[in-house]
Scaffold this motif. Structure first.
Motif, short mmCIF file in Angstrom:
data_model
loop_
_atom_site.label_atom_id
_atom_site.label_comp_id
_atom_site.label_asym_id
_atom_site.label_seq_id
_atom_site.Cartn_x
_atom_site.Cartn_y
_atom_site.Cartn_z
N TRP A 246 -7.33 0.32 2.98
CA TRP A 246 -7.41 -1.07 3.38
C TRP A 246 -6.32 -1.88 2.71
O TRP A 246 -6.05 -1.63 1.55
CB TRP A 246 -8.80 -1.65 3.03
N PRO A 247 -5.71 -2.86 3.37
CA PRO A 247 -5.87 -3.23 4.77
C PRO A 247 -5.25 -2.21 5.74
O PRO A 247 -4.53 -1.33 5.28
CB PRO A 247 -5.14 -4.58 4.84
N SER A 249 -2.83 -2.04 7.78
CA SER A 249 -1.39 -1.82 7.89
C SER A 249 -0.86 -0.92 6.78
O SER A 249 0.23 -0.39 6.90
CB SER A 249 -0.65 -3.15 7.86
N VAL A 250 -1.59 -0.75 5.69
CA VAL A 250 -1.10 0.13 4.63
C VAL A 250 -1.90 1.43 4.56
O VAL A 250 -1.71 2.24 3.66
CB VAL A 250 -1.15 -0.56 3.24
N ILE A 253 -0.90 4.96 2.68
CA ILE A 253 0.06 4.91 1.58
C ILE A 253 -0.57 5.52 0.33
O ILE A 253 -1.73 5.31 0.00
CB ILE A 253 0.52 3.45 1.32
N LEU A 362 -0.23 -5.48 -1.93
CA LEU A 362 -0.58 -5.07 -0.57
C LEU A 362 -2.07 -5.23 -0.26
O LEU A 362 -2.45 -5.37 0.90
CB LEU A 362 -0.15 -3.61 -0.33
#
Lengths: 618, 248
Positions: A246-247, A249-250, A253, A362
């Motif tokens: 979370w979120p 878009s990451v 990672i 992030l």
């Protein structure tokens, strides 16, 4: 008409494709032995995937725990690899890693220090002793910058932002060169070379949730495959247990295993430290079974056994997956990774600065106060181009491979920290192997011009056709397919569906279209990468379908246990005469008796043996 | 977070313009995510450089509403919901295409720097170099640099005066500092720092330090100490007098 003489050509003794840790090491070593050495990198120099490695490089330096020895590193490696490693590769790695790390320090790397002023080493999953030389949690950056700053003074001809398209051979099937394209201008170039080293990394970009960047499109596998080389063990794809969830878009990672190495614990939504419930039989004797013992280990008690969070990555990833499936996941579908209650805020910022920064920016989360949410993310290919252990030569004359794109070193599952040391050891061996091959060759073999023309025509046709498929959307479709059908837990029916989808995508990709010109055009680059992603994905899916067992990173829901029978076999994929992919179940060589003994010795016996050996040397 | 407006530079070094795009933005998105969405849906051939997407590789440096930033570490919620996001290439370097610039000049600066030269003394042992943690910390601090070149982009000498031939820029001043302050480095780079690398060009405006995504104290910990070392060597009054008197 395309005239090959109008395409710029440069000649090398040794050419390396890929400028991560392995490629840079290979090129540096090659300059000691060969006159003309070239290095091609898809990104700018110093930006390759190695830069993202966090935790450290494993080597039995014995700076923190003197009991460490290459034999114990070897034993940890092959047990972590579920005995499918190429024995000789695991031996070479364990024997040479320490020397290579010390060499890296001589070239400028500044590792964290022990109290005695030596290279400090940290704990990591599957390693018996603190073994990872590191710099906080940015070890990969230290490694690539060191090699870059050293390498640029060694006379290597470096070509940045240059994509390799396909390999050229002569009429006898020997390596003769490679066709490349400069990304900024779109200009084609032919590098003629006596030997070619692939150091192109993996293909994790085929999955949706991945720690890999755009570069990881399986270029090396696909080029080697097209050149007739054999690929091996591609069904073993490591899902790192701790990616961000979370979120959105990451998602994927990486969260370094160093968090657990420094004492981080995993909890489910009920607050249970669940890893105690997932300790495999094989590791029961070496793993703490109470929180109390785990705490003693963290405090430095050498008699205490390791906490279960530091079991191998395949085990931890499956455990998190199972907790989420059982409805005990975190809010966003992962597990909680808690370092805040285990270490002081000051320690965390010092030992894990980039994790602190990454979550702060992030995810707007302070890891010194709150637990992180983590879940499995596609991370690493254990399989790859089949190579001969000592020379790193593939099954094609003059074609070499090292680093992630080569198979064998890590077996069915890689231990954290063994990758960076793999790059150092096998990068170096590839530099020697490729130089020796080049020396015994007279002139550079003459490449087949028709092949070169075909490669260039295929590339330009993507730009020239009037309309066709959007490469970005094709890629998204493939990622979806791999995530859902060739993911962390696999079944017969899903794999069949996955293979069928790949077949359909291959058809669609014949009509892929990139808009715009050939100048720095990511749409075109994406389209060119699609072929590589598809070959890689197909090999993964077909091999995964064939291997009817669960071993290391390859988990089959319909064949949930390891099979003695399958431990005898590797799966080889190669291009058949008819142009279709051949998938072959091949019997493995008998292991070397001494290595077999070390791998199967009990830890106590091996530790006693090593101690005895040391005494007799004094 | 809804649909957001963007203006992105499209073009090369000779001609180009700001082009309008729209993109649906969801929770947690960073500017680079929006650029990728626009690229996939509306502008397949829009050039943009990136790799790690986690602030570790320094590839995605651009100017966002005029401020030099890493696109992967700039969250969309840093901007108010009705604000148009303008993305332009780094100003100090020639544009290749769209937001991608030619940063090869930086690689040439690094080549001019004498690399690490390990001292051959009792602390260089077969178990590696013997150095205390406290003694390597300054060097390690500089080695956090991810080569995003944001500092080079805002350096007045490079950006406004375009005196690239006279000064290596902040990134390479801290590379020099990391070597000069390495406890086991044996080389003397002070003459080169003064003559070839142009330490005197920096007038300490600290713009470089301000934009560093790794929070490296470029000016105070790196450039100023190097300037002091140069001054000590060349401009110390006692030494100068000695040189004058004895014509050394």
């Amino acid at each position: 008409m395309l005239d090959i003489s109008e395409i710029r050509q440069i000649e090398f003794d040794v050419l390396v494709i890929g400028a991560g840790g392995a490629g840079l090491c290979a090129a540096i070593t090659a300059t000691k032995e060969s006159k003309k050495v070239g290095l091609v990198c898809k990104s700018l120099l110093g930006k390759a995937h190695t830069v993202m490695a966090e935790g450290g490089m494993a080597a039995s330096l014995g700076n923190v725990d003197k009991r460490d020895h290459w034999k114990i590193h070897f034993r940890d490696t092959v047990r972590g690899g579920k005995m499918l490693n190429v024995w000789r590769m695991a031996e070479l790695h364990a024997r040479h890693a320490a020397d290579r790390v010390i060499e890296l320090e001589q070239r400028g790397a500044v590792f964290d220090r022990t109290k005695e002023g030596l290279i400090n080493q940290r704990n990591f999953g599957g390693h018996r002793y603190p073994r990872l030389a590191h710099v906080g949690d940015r070890t990969g950056l230290e490694m690539i910058r060191t090699l870059q700053d050293y390498g640029i003074h060694q006379g290597i001809d470096i070509h940045m932002e240059c994509t390799a398209l396909d390999i050229l051979k002569d009429e006898n099937g020997k390596i003769a060169g490679v066709v490349c394209m400069y990304r900024d201008t779109g200009e084609f170039i032919i590098f003629k070379t006596k030997s070619l080293i692939l150091a192109t990394g993996g293909g994790g970009k085929a999955w949706e949730i991945t720690s890999n960047s755009w570069e990881y499109t399986g270029d090396g596998y696909a080029m080697a495959y097209e050149a007739g080389a054999e690929l091996m063990d591609l069904e073993f794809n490591q899902f790192h247990p701790t990616g961000m969830v979370w979120p959105p878009s990451v998602r994927g990672i990486l969260v370094t295993e160093g968090v657990r190495g420094e004492g981080g614990i995993l909890k489910n939504s009920e607050g249970t430290r669940f890893m105690f419930d997932y300790i495999p039989e094989k590791f029961k004797n070496e793993t703490a079974d109470t929180e109390e013992e785990a705490a003693r280990w963290l405090a430095g008690d050498k008699d205490a056994r390791r906490p279960p969070e530091l079991l191998t990555r395949d085990v931890v990833a499956r455990a998190i997956n199972a907790e989420v499936k059982a409805g005990r996941g975190s809010i966003h579908g992962g597990a909680y990774l808690d370092i805040a209650t285990q270490r002081s805020a000051e320690d965390i910022k010092k030992k894990l600065p980039s994790m602190y920064h990454q979550f702060k920016v992030l995810a707007e989360l302070d890891i010194t106060k709150e637990p992180m949410e983590v879940g499995p993310t596609c991370h690493y290919f254990m399989g790859g181009i089949r190579v001969e252990a000592d020379t790193t030569m593939s099954t094609v004359d003059g074609l070499f491979a090292c680093g992630e794109c080569a198979a064998g070193m890590h077996g069915a599952n890689r231990l954290g920290g063994n990758s960076l040391s793999d790059l150092l050891v096998f990068g170096d061996l590839a530099g020697v192997g490729a130089s020796n091959y080049a020396k015994q060759l007279g002139a550079v073999p003459k490449f087949n011009e028709e092949d070169a023309k075909k490669i260039i025509r295929n590339a330009t046709s993507i730009l020239n056709r009037d309309e066709g498929e959007n490469p970005y959307l094709l890629h998204e479709e493939l990622q979806n397919n791999m995530q859902n059908n060739v993911g962390i837990i696999r079944t017969d029916t899903e794999l069949q569906k996955g293979i069928q989808n790949i077949e359909n995508l291959k058809e669609k990709n014949k009509n892929v279209k990139a808009n715009g010109s050939s100048q720095f055009n990511p749409g075109w680059h994406e389209a060119l990468a699609m072929r590589n992603l598809l070959i890689t994905s197909e090999a993964v899916a077909r091999a995964a379908y064939m291997r009817e067992e669960s071993r290391g990173a390859h988990t089959r829901d319909d064949f949930p246990t390891e099979s003695e029978e399958w431990c005898q076999y590797n799966i080889i994929t190669k291009k058949g005469e008819d142009g279709n992919m051949q998938v072959i179940k091949e019997k493995r060589k008998e292991p070397n008796a001494e290595l077999f003994r070390i791998a199967n010795a009990t830890l106590e016996d091996l530790e006693a043996e090593v101690a005895e050996e040391r005494k007799s040397q004094l | 977070m809804g649909n957001r407006k963007f203006k992105i530079y499209r073009g090369d070094n000779t001609k180009g313009e700001l082009v309008d795009y729209n993109c649906d933005v969801t929770e947690g998105m960073v500017v680079l995510d929006a650029m990728h969405r626009i690229q996939a849906d509306d502008a397949n051939d829009m050039a943009c450089r990136w790799n790690c997407k986690a602030g570790k590789c320094g590839s995605c440096s651009v100017e966002i509403n005029g401020r030099p930033k890493l696109a992967c570490m700039t969250r969309m919620n840093e901007y108010s919901p009705d604000e148009t996001i303008m993305i332009t290439p780094l100003k100090a370097f020639p544009i290749i295409k769209d937001t991608v610039t030619d940063v090869s000049w930086n690689y040439k600066q690094n080549l001019k720097i004498k690399p690490f030269s390990p001292a051959q003394n009792k602390n260089n042992t077969e178990k590696g170099l013997v150095m205390q943690q406290v003694d390597v910390e300054r060097t390690q601090h500089f080695r956090k640099c991810i080569e995003c070149y944001l500092c080079q982009n805002v350096c007045h000498v490079i950006r406004d005066q375009d005196a690239k031939e006279k000064f290596v820029g902040p990134r390479f001043m801290i590379r020099l500092a990391s070597l000069e302050m390495h406890p086991m480095d044996d080389a003397d780079r002070i003459p080169a720092i003064k003559e070839d690398h142009g330490s005197g060009m920096c007038n300490i405006t600290r713009c470089c330090t301000e934009v560093c995504p790794e929070d490296i104290q470029i000016t105070d910990d790196g450039i100023i100490p190097l300037k002091e070392r140069v001054v000590d060597r060349y401009f110390d009054p006692v030494t100068m007098l000695y040189r004058k008197l004895f014509k050394k």
